[in-house]
Scaffold this motif. Structure first.
Motif: not given
Lengths: 178, 306
Positions: B196-208, B228-231
């Motif tokens: 959808t247009p609301e979804d971002v193309n780039d997702v940043f995450a931190l795993g542990i 950090f920034n997903n829809t």
């Protein structure tokens, strides 16, 4: 007089100890496990040894992580699960050679009585071997069996057909005068 | 000469004997001590930070030795809260079959196919820093890059480039003790096409992630990825996994529970639609078999003259 006498003995004793020592210049330690599913062998050339011709004492040290296996993952398991080489980095032997004629230049069958330490467990053992004296060198060869259970090395039941309970160890050392 | 009284003579004698005894016992072990003095504590690469090249869904810093091939079968059942009519998820199956090849001790390439979204993936993994023992370098770091193509049948034809997604990840781990290891992994997920247009193309995450050995051949593992920034419009949760590693000879068997269905980074990091705390939990396992196709170096030969 007494004091001087003792002092003299005490002071000169170490000198006797350090006489006529030989140090390994080449080594070859191999172990071999024969089991129904597979035979496993690993070889190590990073071992070191000292032989004291005066006291007829011998010691060697085998760095566990330097055993080379045909399968890399097996080598990792050997270190990680079986030998726990981070905790017990070396296997050692320290003992006394009996049945050695120091004046003979022929190859001799000898025995070494002493302590074998593997996987942090120390056992009294008698190891048979062959000693070949030369001009400035000595060659020593020995083959002995190690029972894994004796050294608290546990083999999980799922691989009992892959790993023998008794492992054959071959040790070769070339020594030069120190 | 002054006469020494018998008492002090006895004492002197015993001290002398004791000293001699001391020295002779020293002589027994001084050979070993001499050997040990020579063997300086080496700073060598730390091995087996994790049992496997995977922790649960994601990769560990581990790469296999050159010439190794891993066959990986990853399997996730359906959700355990889907009820008896779905046999608590066991009726469903999601699978990824993969092959990893270790070109060098540090470089691995892999390919895989997932049943979820009929996805093909390929990755490159390179261990560029190694933790060393005895006060050496403190951690291991591995770079990971993957590309995946979603080949589902769609109602509308899409260009090949729109089926693609990419993942870049740095895995950093430290083996704190023979039993305990911890890993951190910053991740970037890029999707060429989003739903959808609301979804971002780039997702940043931190795993542990981490593991604690519970016996010589088994360990407990966990894994968590924070986005950090997903829809937040469509159901989207952070991936959680808890598992057990069991190692049997050439196999590593991993069994776990996770709220993620997908088994590639783009799926489980950025597209997990199950709420772990609501019971959207999948039972799953990874079965990894290692084959040695080629081995670096030759076994040393014995010396001559015996």
């Amino acid at each position: 007089m007494n004091k001087t006498f003792f002092l003299l003995i005490v002071l000169t004793f170490p000198i006797f100890c350090f006489a006529q020592k030989y140090k390994s210049i080449k080594s070859y330690v191999r172990f071999y496990s024969e089991a129904p599913v597979e035979n496993i062998e690993a070889v190590n050339t990073k071992s070191t040894s000292i032989f004291d011709a005066g006291s007829k004492r011998i010691a060697f040290s085998v760095p566990i992580r330097d055993f080379y296996f045909a399968k890399a993952l097996m080598q990792e398991h050997f270190n990680e699960n079986y030998m726990e080489s981070e905790k017990y980095p070396t296997a050692t032997f320290s003992g006394q050679i009996v049945g050695l004629d120091p004046n003979s230049s022929a190859t001799q069958q000898v025995k070494a009585e002493g302590k074998l330490s593997i996987h942090g467990v120390e056992k009294d053992v008698v190891i048979e071997g062959e000693l070949k004296p030369g001009e400035n060198y000595i060659k020593v060869k020995s083959k002995f069996m190690v029972k894994l259970e004796d050294y608290n090395i546990k083999v999980p039941s799922i691989v009992t057909y892959n790993i023998s309970e008794i492992i054959e160890v071959t040790v070769l050392f070339d020594y030069a005068k120190l | 000469m002054r006469k020494i009284n018998p008492n002090s003579r006895r004492i002197l004698f015993s001290i002398g004997i004791l000293l001699l005894f001391n020295l002779s016992t020293m002589a027994q072990d001084d050979l070993l001590e001499m050997l040990e003095e020579e063997q300086e504590p080496e700073s060598t690469p730390v091995s087996a930070t994790f049992k496997s090249t995977r922790i649960i869904n994601g990769h560990s810093i581990e790469t296999r030795k050159a010439g190794s091939m891993e066959v990986i079968i990853q399997h996730r059942f359906g959700r355990i809260n889907s009820g008896i009519e779905n046999f608590f998820g066991l009726d469903e199956a999601y699978i990824r079959i993969g092959l990893d090849f270790s070109l060098t001790d540090k470089l691995t390439v892999g390919i895989g196919r997932s049943s979820e979204k009929a996805t093909y993936d390929g990755f490159l993994k390179y261990k560029f820093l190694e933790q060393k023992s005895n006060g050496g370098f403190p951690f291991t770091a591995t770079a990971f890059f993957s590309a995946a193509s979603d080949t589902r049948d769609r109602p509308v034809e899409v260009d090949f480039k729109h089926t693609l997604s990419y993942v870049g990840e740095i895995l950093i781990a430290r083996k704190f003790s023979p039993g305990f290891s911890l890993q951190m992994m910053p991740v970037w997920v890029h999707r060429n096409l989003v739903e959808t247009p609301e979804d971002v193309n780039d997702v940043f995450a931190l795993g542990i992630a981490g593991r604690q050995k519970i016996s010589r051949r088994s360990a407990l593992t966990f894994e968590y990825y924070y986005q950090f920034n997903n829809t937040t419009d469509s159901p989207n949760y952070n991936s959680i996994g808890l598992g057990i590693d069991i190692e049997t000879g050439g196999h590593v068997f991993q069994i776990h529970v996770t709220n993620s269905r997908g088994m590639i980074e783009k799926e489980f990091i950025a597209d997990t639609d199950g709420d772990f705390w609501d019971g959207d939990i999948h039972i799953g396992f990874n079965l990894i078999r290692v084959f040695q196709l080629k081995r670096d170096g030759k076994p040393p030969k014995p010396m001559e003259g015996y």
